[in-house]
Design an enzyme around this catalytic site. Structure first.
Site, PDB file in Angstrom:
ATOM      1  N   PRO A 133       0.699  -1.446  -0.046  1.00  0.00           N
ATOM      2  CA  PRO A 133       0.083   0.000   0.007  1.00  0.00           C
ATOM      3  C   PRO A 133       0.680   1.271   0.048  1.00  0.00           C
ATOM      4  O   PRO A 133       1.816   1.361   0.554  1.00  0.00           O
ATOM      5  CB  PRO A 133      -0.898  -0.020   1.187  1.00  0.00           C
ATOM      6  CG  PRO A 133      -0.048  -0.850   1.983  1.00  0.00           C
ATOM      7  CD  PRO A 133       0.503  -2.098   1.373  1.00  0.00           C
ATOM      8  N   ASN A 134       0.278   2.079  -0.755  1.00  0.00           N
ATOM      9  CA  ASN A 134       0.695   3.508  -0.778  1.00  0.00           C
ATOM     10  C   ASN A 134       2.130   3.591  -1.548  1.00  0.00           C
ATOM     11  O   ASN A 134       2.754   4.864  -2.010  1.00  0.00           O
ATOM     12  CB  ASN A 134       0.884   4.264   0.620  1.00  0.00           C
ATOM     13  CG  ASN A 134      -0.529   4.162   1.130  1.00  0.00           C
ATOM     14  OD1 ASN A 134      -1.441   4.933   0.771  1.00  0.00           O
ATOM     15  ND2 ASN A 134      -0.562   3.884   2.575  1.00  0.00           N
ATOM     16  N   ARG A 175       4.720  11.368  -2.706  1.00  0.00           N
ATOM     17  CA  ARG A 175       4.674  11.293  -1.356  1.00  0.00           C
ATOM     18  C   ARG A 175       5.717  11.431  -0.393  1.00  0.00           C
ATOM     19  O   ARG A 175       6.584  10.561  -0.696  1.00  0.00           O
ATOM     20  CB  ARG A 175       3.762   9.913  -1.243  1.00  0.00           C
ATOM     21  CG  ARG A 175       3.749   9.550   0.173  1.00  0.00           C
ATOM     22  CD  ARG A 175       3.293   7.854   0.401  1.00  0.00           C
ATOM     23  NE  ARG A 175       3.341   7.550   1.784  1.00  0.00           N
ATOM     24  CZ  ARG A 175       3.806   6.366   2.006  1.00  0.00           C
ATOM     25  NH1 ARG A 175       4.122   5.333   1.336  1.00  0.00           N
ATOM     26  NH2 ARG A 175       3.534   6.155   3.396  1.00  0.00           N
ATOM     27  N   TYR A 178      10.655   9.071   1.372  1.00  0.00           N
ATOM     28  CA  TYR A 178      10.647   8.166   0.067  1.00  0.00           C
ATOM     29  C   TYR A 178      11.312   8.529  -1.330  1.00  0.00           C
ATOM     30  O   TYR A 178      11.321   7.681  -2.202  1.00  0.00           O
ATOM     31  CB  TYR A 178       9.199   7.955  -0.380  1.00  0.00           C
ATOM     32  CG  TYR A 178       8.386   7.312   1.168  1.00  0.00           C
ATOM     33  CD1 TYR A 178       8.579   5.914   1.441  1.00  0.00           C
ATOM     34  CD2 TYR A 178       7.511   8.055   1.856  1.00  0.00           C
ATOM     35  CE1 TYR A 178       8.347   5.390   2.604  1.00  0.00           C
ATOM     36  CE2 TYR A 178       7.216   7.220   2.856  1.00  0.00           C
ATOM     37  CZ  TYR A 178       7.371   6.037   3.244  1.00  0.00           C
ATOM     38  OH  TYR A 178       6.792   5.444   4.371  1.00  0.00           O
ATOM     39  N   ASN A 209       8.106  -5.422  -0.581  1.00  0.00           N
ATOM     40  CA  ASN A 209       7.910  -4.255   0.425  1.00  0.00           C
ATOM     41  C   ASN A 209       6.437  -4.388   0.521  1.00  0.00           C
ATOM     42  O   ASN A 209       5.479  -4.041  -0.256  1.00  0.00           O
ATOM     43  CB  ASN A 209       8.377  -3.013  -0.296  1.00  0.00           C
ATOM     44  CG  ASN A 209       8.246  -1.972   0.580  1.00  0.00           C
ATOM     45  OD1 ASN A 209       7.298  -1.896   1.669  1.00  0.00           O
ATOM     46  ND2 ASN A 209       8.892  -0.828   0.234  1.00  0.00           N
ATOM     47  N   ALA A 258       2.718  -0.699   5.121  1.00  0.00           N
ATOM     48  CA  ALA A 258       2.319  -0.821   6.327  1.00  0.00           C
ATOM     49  C   ALA A 258       1.750  -2.213   6.622  1.00  0.00           C
ATOM     50  O   ALA A 258       1.610  -2.381   7.936  1.00  0.00           O
ATOM     51  CB  ALA A 258       1.292   0.304   6.633  1.00  0.00           C
ATOM     52  N   GLU A 298      12.494  -9.255   2.264  1.00  0.00           N
ATOM     53  CA  GLU A 298      11.788  -8.015   2.789  1.00  0.00           C
ATOM     54  C   GLU A 298      12.602  -6.785   2.454  1.00  0.00           C
ATOM     55  O   GLU A 298      13.726  -6.614   2.882  1.00  0.00           O
ATOM     56  CB  GLU A 298      11.441  -8.122   4.250  1.00  0.00           C
ATOM     57  CG  GLU A 298      10.575  -7.002   4.804  1.00  0.00           C
ATOM     58  CD  GLU A 298      10.428  -7.282   6.329  1.00  0.00           C
ATOM     59  OE1 GLU A 298       9.815  -6.629   7.028  1.00  0.00           O
ATOM     60  OE2 GLU A 298      11.269  -7.950   6.932  1.00  0.00           O
ATOM     61  N   HIS A 344      12.356  -2.392   2.712  1.00  0.00           N
ATOM     62  CA  HIS A 344      11.833  -1.052   3.056  1.00  0.00           C
ATOM     63  C   HIS A 344      12.696   0.121   2.506  1.00  0.00           C
ATOM     64  O   HIS A 344      13.963  -0.073   2.823  1.00  0.00           O
ATOM     65  CB  HIS A 344      11.577  -0.886   4.517  1.00  0.00           C
ATOM     66  CG  HIS A 344      10.508  -2.008   4.906  1.00  0.00           C
ATOM     67  ND1 HIS A 344       9.159  -1.887   4.780  1.00  0.00           N
ATOM     68  CD2 HIS A 344      10.767  -3.360   5.635  1.00  0.00           C
ATOM     69  CE1 HIS A 344       8.684  -3.176   5.367  1.00  0.00           C
ATOM     70  NE2 HIS A 344       9.703  -4.109   5.843  1.00  0.00           N
ATOM     71  N   ARG A 358      11.781   5.072  12.857  1.00  0.00           N
ATOM     72  CA  ARG A 358      10.528   5.422  12.759  1.00  0.00           C
ATOM     73  C   ARG A 358       9.645   4.959  13.898  1.00  0.00           C
ATOM     74  O   ARG A 358      10.171   4.706  14.842  1.00  0.00           O
ATOM     75  CB  ARG A 358       9.816   5.100  11.520  1.00  0.00           C
ATOM     76  CG  ARG A 358      10.596   5.661  10.191  1.00  0.00           C
ATOM     77  CD  ARG A 358       9.954   5.426   8.923  1.00  0.00           C
ATOM     78  NE  ARG A 358       8.767   6.161   8.692  1.00  0.00           N
ATOM     79  CZ  ARG A 358       7.954   5.853   7.715  1.00  0.00           C
ATOM     80  NH1 ARG A 358       8.239   4.984   6.938  1.00  0.00           N
ATOM     81  NH2 ARG A 358       6.766   6.619   7.589  1.00  0.00           N
TER      82      ARG A 358
END
Length: 150
Positions: free
Chosen positions: A9-10, A17, A22, A71, A74, A95, A97, A104
């Site tokens: 998502p996103n 964004r 990012y 990735n 969330a 995985e 990110h 964070r």
């Protein structure tokens, strides 16, 4: 060697964004660069904002592709269903990110999928994907699940 890059998502908003977190490049532009940099790998890319669609894609390729770079956005921190899907498939998953999830919010420090992945790469911007692809290109896992807890 077929490798899927799977974004959650996103991540379709990369380049527009939260540029400070990012970056300013779209993933589609970066994907073209990755295909040129890794000609020995047969790369494909898929993105969805929907948990069930991501699970369906893991099931679709998880028994025929040699690896998945994932990735989960969330969902990484919340989805037992995605964790179960990664655990259920045979293809090794790395995985990734873009941001350093450990620098964070506290809820991002726990990955539901990490225990079932060959490894995790975080915090190197879009280059996290390149590092994951280098794992597949250089180490060429000889058996399904190499280096994972599957």
């Amino acid at each position: 060697m077929k490798i899927l890059i799977l974004n959650g998502p996103n991540l379709n908003l990369l380049g527009i964004r939260e540029k400070a977190v990012y970056g300013s490049r779209s993933f589609e532009d970066y994907f073209e660069e990755l295909k040129e940099a890794f000609p020995a790998l047969e790369l494909s890319y898929f993105q969805s904002n929907t948990e069930g669609t991501l699970i369906d894609k893991l099931h679709e390729v998880g028994f025929s592709y040699k690896g998945i770079v994932f990735n989960g956005g969330a969902y990484t921190h919340t989805s037992v269903a995605l964790s179960d899907a990664v655990k259920a498939i045979e293809a090794p998953v790395v995985e990734v990110h873009i941001s350093n999830i450990y620098a964070r919010e506290a809820f991002r420090h726990k990955s539901m999928i990490a225990p079932y992945c060959a490894g995790s790469i975080v915090g190197f911007g879009l280059e996290s994907y390149r590092l994951a692809l280098q794992y597949f290109e250089r180490l060429k896992p000889k058996q399904i699940g190499f280096g994972s807890n599957k």
